[in-house]
Design a protein around this motif. Structure first.
Motif, PDB file in Angstrom:
ATOM      1  N   ALA A  35       0.821  -1.214   0.000  1.00  0.00           N
ATOM      2  CA  ALA A  35       0.000   0.000   0.000  1.00  0.00           C
ATOM      3  C   ALA A  35       0.856   1.264   0.000  1.00  0.00           C
ATOM      4  CB  ALA A  35      -0.932  -0.004   1.209  1.00  0.00           C
ATOM      5  N   PHE A  36       2.025   1.199   0.661  1.00  0.00           N
ATOM      6  CA  PHE A  36       2.911   2.363   0.728  1.00  0.00           C
ATOM      7  C   PHE A  36       3.952   2.364  -0.395  1.00  0.00           C
ATOM      8  CE2 PHE A  36       0.912   3.085   4.658  1.00  0.00           C
ATOM      9  CZ  PHE A  36       1.287   4.312   5.155  1.00  0.00           C
ATOM     10  N   LYS A  37       3.792   1.469  -1.365  1.00  0.00           N
ATOM     11  CA  LYS A  37       4.655   1.416  -2.551  1.00  0.00           C
ATOM     12  C   LYS A  37       6.124   1.207  -2.177  1.00  0.00           C
ATOM     13  CE  LYS A  37       1.562   4.504  -5.085  1.00  0.00           C
ATOM     14  NZ  LYS A  37       1.427   5.785  -5.835  1.00  0.00           N
ATOM     15  N   GLY A  38       6.351   0.333  -1.216  1.00  0.00           N
ATOM     16  CA  GLY A  38       7.710   0.006  -0.801  1.00  0.00           C
ATOM     17  C   GLY A  38       8.326   0.969   0.180  1.00  0.00           C
ATOM     18  N   ARG A  39       7.647   2.027   0.536  1.00  0.00           N
ATOM     19  CA  ARG A  39       8.168   2.973   1.522  1.00  0.00           C
ATOM     20  C   ARG A  39       7.824   2.493   2.928  1.00  0.00           C
ATOM     21  NH1 ARG A  39       5.550   8.183  -1.584  1.00  0.00           N
ATOM     22  NH2 ARG A  39       6.754   8.005  -3.526  1.00  0.00           N
ATOM     23  N   CYS A  40       8.637   2.888   3.858  1.00  0.00           N
ATOM     24  CA  CYS A  40       8.444   2.475   5.245  1.00  0.00           C
ATOM     25  C   CYS A  40       7.939   3.669   6.052  1.00  0.00           C
ATOM     26  CB  CYS A  40       9.741   1.942   5.841  1.00  0.00           C
ATOM     27  SG  CYS A  40       9.568   1.300   7.520  1.00  0.00           S
ATOM     28  N   HIS A  65      -2.847  19.147   4.763  1.00  0.00           N
ATOM     29  CA  HIS A  65      -2.362  17.850   4.267  1.00  0.00           C
ATOM     30  C   HIS A  65      -1.000  17.568   4.894  1.00  0.00           C
ATOM     31  CE1 HIS A  65       0.666  19.515   1.442  1.00  0.00           C
ATOM     32  NE2 HIS A  65      -0.161  20.555   1.421  1.00  0.00           N
ATOM     33  N   LEU A  66      -0.701  16.302   4.993  1.00  0.00           N
ATOM     34  CA  LEU A  66       0.541  15.868   5.618  1.00  0.00           C
ATOM     35  C   LEU A  66       1.678  15.911   4.607  1.00  0.00           C
ATOM     36  CD1 LEU A  66       1.898  14.622   8.175  1.00  0.00           C
ATOM     37  CD2 LEU A  66       1.378  12.384   7.201  1.00  0.00           C
ATOM     38  N   VAL A  67       2.785  16.487   5.027  1.00  0.00           N
ATOM     39  CA  VAL A  67       3.992  16.533   4.202  1.00  0.00           C
ATOM     40  C   VAL A  67       5.046  15.664   4.871  1.00  0.00           C
ATOM     41  CG1 VAL A  67       5.802  17.991   3.227  1.00  0.00           C
ATOM     42  CG2 VAL A  67       3.452  18.855   3.401  1.00  0.00           C
ATOM     43  N   VAL A  68       5.451  14.618   4.176  1.00  0.00           N
ATOM     44  CA  VAL A  68       6.478  13.717   4.706  1.00  0.00           C
ATOM     45  C   VAL A  68       7.839  14.258   4.304  1.00  0.00           C
ATOM     46  CG1 VAL A  68       7.383  11.381   4.711  1.00  0.00           C
ATOM     47  CG2 VAL A  68       4.910  11.751   4.612  1.00  0.00           C
ATOM     48  N   ARG A  69       8.577  14.695   5.299  1.00  0.00           N
ATOM     49  CA  ARG A  69       9.904  15.237   5.026  1.00  0.00           C
ATOM     50  C   ARG A  69      10.892  14.125   4.680  1.00  0.00           C
ATOM     51  NH1 ARG A  69      10.984  17.027   9.696  1.00  0.00           N
ATOM     52  NH2 ARG A  69       9.928  19.037   9.485  1.00  0.00           N
ATOM     53  N   GLN A  70      10.788  13.037   5.402  1.00  0.00           N
ATOM     54  CA  GLN A  70      11.695  11.913   5.165  1.00  0.00           C
ATOM     55  C   GLN A  70      10.997  10.621   5.591  1.00  0.00           C
ATOM     56  OE1 GLN A  70      15.389  12.188   7.270  1.00  0.00           O
ATOM     57  NE2 GLN A  70      16.236  10.298   6.378  1.00  0.00           N
ATOM     58  N   TRP A  71      10.938   9.673   4.665  1.00  0.00           N
ATOM     59  CA  TRP A  71      10.378   8.378   4.996  1.00  0.00           C
ATOM     60  C   TRP A  71      11.349   7.597   5.888  1.00  0.00           C
ATOM     61  CZ3 TRP A  71       5.455   7.221   4.252  1.00  0.00           C
ATOM     62  CH2 TRP A  71       4.732   7.889   3.263  1.00  0.00           C
ATOM     63  N   LEU A 165      -1.569  11.944   0.641  1.00  0.00           N
ATOM     64  CA  LEU A 165      -0.277  11.401   0.235  1.00  0.00           C
ATOM     65  C   LEU A 165      -0.477  10.550  -1.006  1.00  0.00           C
ATOM     66  CD1 LEU A 165       1.132  10.332   3.727  1.00  0.00           C
ATOM     67  CD2 LEU A 165       1.775  12.348   2.414  1.00  0.00           C
ATOM     68  N   ASP A 166       0.619  10.228  -1.667  1.00  0.00           N
ATOM     69  CA  ASP A 166       0.524   9.405  -2.868  1.00  0.00           C
ATOM     70  C   ASP A 166       0.561   7.918  -2.543  1.00  0.00           C
ATOM     71  OD1 ASP A 166       3.128   9.481  -1.980  1.00  0.00           O
ATOM     72  OD2 ASP A 166       4.010   9.493  -3.983  1.00  0.00           O
ATOM     73  N   VAL A 167       0.213   7.569  -1.319  1.00  0.00           N
ATOM     74  CA  VAL A 167       0.154   6.172  -0.891  1.00  0.00           C
ATOM     75  C   VAL A 167      -1.211   5.918  -0.259  1.00  0.00           C
ATOM     76  CG1 VAL A 167       2.644   5.955  -0.546  1.00  0.00           C
ATOM     77  CG2 VAL A 167       1.200   6.711   1.347  1.00  0.00           C
TER      78      VAL A 167
END
Length: 248
Positions: A35-40, A65-71, A165-167
């Motif tokens: 679902a997260f396209k391989g991101r953790c 909206h949530l901005v992910v600075r670093q996965w 998010l794009d996930v």
């Protein structure tokens, strides 16, 4: 029921449960990774941003909206998944061995029992480390989503809120929470298996020590009994008529 048979039955039950809970940890983590396209998401860092958007009807409004600075690091998700897969495979093999020994009515040797204890302790530390990693990573991700619990919703409710998010985030908490509970159950089961392995090692050690001594003791007792039966009594063959008379 003998002691070793009880221990083998307990080991079979513990291994079967570890396989079940291992699958309950691996499957949600695999679904979350897809679902997260391989991101953790574990240990991810981000913040909420509010922007003014113009809608198609001509109106304007503020959207957060949530901005992910670093996965999060991929190893944070890969390590619990690896431990879950290893638990399933190793638990299945050890469970089959326990069933085989139970059917053949014999137990491990002293060296095999010692090796099983070491492996159980290693898997215990691995599963404990994976459980702690998953719990801390989920807590960090939940703190990012809820802005350190300043939002009006909880982490469990945030999966129902669009994060833009794009996930796919519609079931992340259910998946992580299921995997977290399952891994802690796996850790408790491997602690139980370590205790059972120690008891089997102690039982094998006791059997090895007392095994050669018992036949020797039986032989010594038997030889002493035969020796006592073979020695005649000094007055056993004297007839009353042959008793010497004493003359005065």
């Amino acid at each position: 029921m003998e002691l070793d048979r009880r221990l083998l039955l307990a080991h079979c039950a513990a291994h079967a449960l570890s396989v079940i809970f291992g699958l309950l940890a691996v499957i949600p983590l695999a679904l979350n990774g897809s679902a997260f396209k391989g991101r953790c998401a574990l240990f991810s860092q981000g913040f909420w941003r509010t922007e003014n958007l113009t809608f198609s009807g001509g109106g304007t409004g503020e959207v957060s909206h949530l901005v992910v600075r670093q996965w999060g690091p991929p190893a944070a998700c890969q390590f619990p998944t690896f431990v879950g897969v290893f638990t399933v495979l190793y638990g299945a093999v050890q469970g089959w061995r326990s069933l085989f020994y139970l059917h053949r009515r014999h137990d491990d040797t002293l060296f095999s029992s010692f090796l099983s204890l070491l492996l159980s302790l290693c898997v215990l530390f691995l599963s404990g480390g994976a459980s702690v990693t998953l719990s801390l990573g989920l807590h960090s991700w939940c703190s990012t989503i809820t802005e350190h619990n300043t939002r009006t919703y909880s982490c469990a409710e945030s999966q129902l809120i669009p994060l833009y998010l794009d996930v796919e985030t519609s079931s992340f908490y259910s998946e992580f929470n299921c995997a977290q509970i399952s891994l802690w159950c796996v850790t408790a089961l491997w602690l139980t298996q370590s205790i059972l392995s120690f008891l089997r090692l102690y039982h094998s050690h006791s059997q090895q020590i007392s095994g050669p001594c018992l036949p020797r003791e039986k032989e010594l007792l038997l030889s002493q009994t035969l020796a006592e039966c073979a020695i005649p009594h000094p007055h056993a063959h004297l007839h009353p008529s042959h008793t010497p008379s004493v003359f005065i």
